[in-house]
Design a protein around this motif. Structure first.
Motif, PDB file in Angstrom:
ATOM      1  N   UNK A  12       0.887  -1.111   0.473  1.00 29.97           N
ATOM      2  CA  UNK A  12      -0.113  -0.020   0.008  1.00 29.97           C
ATOM      3  C   UNK A  12       0.670   0.933   0.252  1.00 29.97           C
ATOM      4  N   UNK A  20      -0.570   7.277  -9.915  1.00 32.43           N
ATOM      5  CA  UNK A  20      -2.165   6.926 -10.187  1.00 32.43           C
ATOM      6  C   UNK A  20      -1.873   6.014 -11.501  1.00 32.43           C
ATOM      7  N   UNK A  22      -5.207   5.273 -12.906  1.00 30.96           N
ATOM      8  CA  UNK A  22      -5.914   5.967 -12.882  1.00 30.96           C
ATOM      9  C   UNK A  22      -5.980   7.500 -13.592  1.00 30.96           C
TER      10      UNK A  22
ATOM     11  N   UNK B  39      -5.188   7.069  -3.170  1.00 31.99           N
ATOM     12  CA  UNK B  39      -3.887   6.589  -3.662  1.00 31.99           C
ATOM     13  C   UNK B  39      -3.379   5.463  -2.950  1.00 31.99           C
ATOM     14  N   UNK B  40      -3.685   4.867  -2.008  1.00 35.85           N
ATOM     15  CA  UNK B  40      -3.187   4.085  -1.298  1.00 35.85           C
ATOM     16  C   UNK B  40      -3.674   2.459  -2.069  1.00 35.85           C
ATOM     17  N   UNK B  41      -5.115   3.121  -2.631  1.00 36.70           N
ATOM     18  CA  UNK B  41      -4.756   2.661  -3.926  1.00 36.70           C
ATOM     19  C   UNK B  41      -5.019   1.996  -5.166  1.00 36.70           C
ATOM     20  N   UNK B  42      -3.818   3.748  -5.254  1.00 40.58           N
ATOM     21  CA  UNK B  42      -3.337   3.735  -6.550  1.00 40.58           C
ATOM     22  C   UNK B  42      -4.031   4.260  -7.690  1.00 40.58           C
ATOM     23  N   UNK B  43      -4.919   5.182  -7.536  1.00 41.99           N
ATOM     24  CA  UNK B  43      -6.294   6.009  -8.026  1.00 41.99           C
ATOM     25  C   UNK B  43      -5.670   6.952  -7.396  1.00 41.99           C
ATOM     26  N   UNK B  44      -6.300   8.364  -8.789  1.00 42.05           N
ATOM     27  CA  UNK B  44      -6.424   9.287  -8.247  1.00 42.05           C
ATOM     28  C   UNK B  44      -6.680  10.303  -7.572  1.00 42.05           C
ATOM     29  N   UNK B  45      -8.398  10.301  -6.842  1.00 41.09           N
ATOM     30  CA  UNK B  45      -8.668  10.249  -5.568  1.00 41.09           C
ATOM     31  C   UNK B  45      -9.623  11.706  -6.433  1.00 41.09           C
ATOM     32  N   UNK B 284      -4.876  10.190   8.785  1.00 44.75           N
ATOM     33  CA  UNK B 284      -3.867   9.318   7.830  1.00 44.75           C
ATOM     34  C   UNK B 284      -3.529   8.006   8.691  1.00 44.75           C
ATOM     35  N   UNK B 288      -4.631   4.884   6.429  1.00 50.94           N
ATOM     36  CA  UNK B 288      -4.188   3.701   6.191  1.00 50.94           C
ATOM     37  C   UNK B 288      -4.783   1.752   6.807  1.00 50.94           C
ATOM     38  N   UNK B 291      -8.110   1.317   4.348  1.00 48.43           N
ATOM     39  CA  UNK B 291      -6.851   0.818   2.704  1.00 48.43           C
ATOM     40  C   UNK B 291      -6.890  -1.040   3.076  1.00 48.43           C
ATOM     41  N   UNK B 292      -5.726  -0.667   4.764  1.00 44.51           N
ATOM     42  CA  UNK B 292      -5.643  -2.196   4.576  1.00 44.51           C
ATOM     43  C   UNK B 292      -6.365  -3.245   4.499  1.00 44.51           C
ATOM     44  N   UNK B 293      -7.336  -2.597   5.738  1.00 46.38           N
ATOM     45  CA  UNK B 293      -7.750  -3.971   5.903  1.00 46.38           C
ATOM     46  C   UNK B 293      -8.981  -4.575   5.642  1.00 46.38           C
TER      47      UNK B 293
END
Lengths: 151, 326
Positions: A12, A20, A22, B39-45, B284, B288, B291-293
């Protein structure tokens, strides 16, 4: 469990400063894949009205209908046009796959939404398709010559 | 002058550091949380104004009360919850130990006021004709038993160390000694995890598990009332995070930063910024965790809380009491 959480946490946090996956859609756009099936295009001049696409369509989207003005060709047969009820289309690509003259194809355009379902359209084009980014340019010309040869 | 002096409490309560600031900070924290999770999930947000846009959209929607629901209760409950959280925020000292609303026992008042949102959800579900509402209500109460006692004990442990029930005394204690995150680390961990349960965030979002029971107690809510409920959760996150930042991370105190006593305005501003940054740090951590669980089941949640929150915090209290009595 603690170990798997640690692995996940590292994964993560590595995303936090990476680029990103996206994009901000209306402002930036991703390029669709090369064989993406978007907007349906029918070429009136390449089409030989063989009815294959109509027969093959699993959703009864396509149909060949006679023109309203009753126009006939030089042999006296009524001229037909392809019509499509596009809200039924599932974009399976059968019509373009079965077409012997590559007269029906899908464009890589994905913004097809309309206010109501009757506004969804199949687009028509005339003449030899202009050289597209794919290898269709030479293929289109050769089929054009084949076409004239048969006639 | 006299007139202005009498208006100051009103300014404190309504504008800064009261309701208006709390709502603005709540929107900021909501944006921060969503952006970090994205951002932790690799998205723009979302863009920065997204929480505000959501709020305006909800406020502009049609206000519907379902049939068979008690109209008075349904209208009053969201306001009640938001008011409780806004009241709790007044007692969190944001910039220095000379906090205008401080009094002995304010830490207990905050804990009490922060319990009210859970009961707001209980009442929402209870007075809703929707079965998802009743189901969510049952889960809220069951979950309450898991986190509430550890949360209270975790916040009271530093008070036992500092021998005071007053938040500003905890601040002065931390400025002269160590921060409580160093002296009572177990209590800090329990407080953060219990706060996740209190805010009903992943992995403890069982009362409104979207994939199972739609929105739980909030299923029948829309428009203004849903906006107030969302605001309640946002502000509760601000109050909870700020509270933990003040109790365990020293609030406006930072080693090496000397706050000029000569000018209270600049000193207050520096302390305020430090507290806000620490609050965002806690948020923060919450993001986390989100996003983690993934979500637990209700019985997993309660048994986990009893094993890994209740027992550690009892051990922590025991350690503190034994050391304090020597």
């Amino acid at each position: 469990m603690a170990r798997s959480v640690g692995v996940m946490l590292r994964e993560l946090l590595s995303h936090l400063f990476a680029k990103p996956a996206t994009v901000l859609y209306p402002l930036q756009r991703l390029e669709p894949p090369e064989r993406f099936r978007g907007r349906l295009i029918w070429n009136t001049d390449l089409c030989i009205r063989c009815n294959m696409c109509v027969r093959d369509c699993p959703c009864d989207v396509l149909d060949l209908v006679e023109r309203e003005d009753g126009a006939v060709d030089d042999k006296g047969k009524p001229l037909k046009d392809l019509v499509a009820i596009m809200d039924r289309c599932i974009f399976c690509g059968q019509c373009s796959w079965v077409c012997p003259k590559d007269a029906i194809r899908f464009e890589r355009v994905y913004e097809l939404a309309q206010g109501d379902r009757t506004s969804l359209k199949m687009y028509t084009e005339h003449g030899t398709p202009e050289p597209a980014p794919q290898q269709t340019a030479s293929a289109g010309e050769s089929s054009e010559t084949e076409n004239s040869g048969e006639q | 002058m006299d007139n202005a002096g009498s208006l100051m409490p009103l300014f404190y309560v309504l504008i800064f550091p009261g309701f208006a600031f709390l709502v603005a900070f709540g929107l900021l924290v909501d944006f921060f949380d969503r952006k970090v999770v994205a951002r932790l999930q690799n998205r723009q947000g979302p863009p920065w104004y997204q929480p505000l846009a959501d709020m305006i959209k909800l406020l502009g929607k049609e206000d519907i009360v379902t049939d068979h629901a008690d109209r008075g209760i349904v209208n009053a409950i969201p306001l009640f919850g938001l008011a409780a959280v806004a009241a709790a925020f007044l007692y969190v000292p944001l910039w220095n130990a000379a906090w205008p609303f401080s009094f002995t026992g304010d830490i207990i008042v905050i804990v009490y006021l922060l319990t009210i949102p859970a009961f707001v959800l209980v009442l929402l579900g209870w007075y809703s004709p929707n079965p998802f509402g009743s189901l969510g209500t049952g889960r809220v109460i069951t979950q309450l038993f898991g986190y509430e006692v550890p949360f209270t004990l975790a916040l009271l442990t530093p008070a036992i160390v500092a021998q005071s029930w007053r938040l500003t005394d905890l601040l002065t204690y931390q400025a002269t000694h160590f921060w409580f995150i160093l002296t009572t680390p177990i209590a800090f961990y329990v407080a953060v995890v219990a706060l996740v349960g209190k805010l009903e965030r992943i992995p403890f979002d069982i009362p409104h598990a979207e994939t199972e029971i739609v929105e739980g107690p909030m299923t029948e809510y829309t428009g203004r009332k849903l906006a107030l409920l969302k605001m309640m959760f946002q502000t509760e996150m601000v109050v909870g995070s700020a509270l933990i930042a003040v109790i365990f991370l020293g609030g406006p105190h930072l080693p090496g930063v000397t706050i000029p006593i000569a000018s209270p305005l600049i000193g207050g501003l520096i302390g305020f910024i430090i507290t806000v940054v620490k609050t965002l740090l806690i948020v923060f951590v919450l993001s986390v965790i989100k996003a983690l669980f993934s979500r637990l089941r209700i019985e997993q949640m309660v048994s986990w809380c009893l094993n890994w929150l209740a027992i550690p915090i009892l051990v922590q209290v025991l350690i503190v009491v034994v050391i304090a009595s020597r």
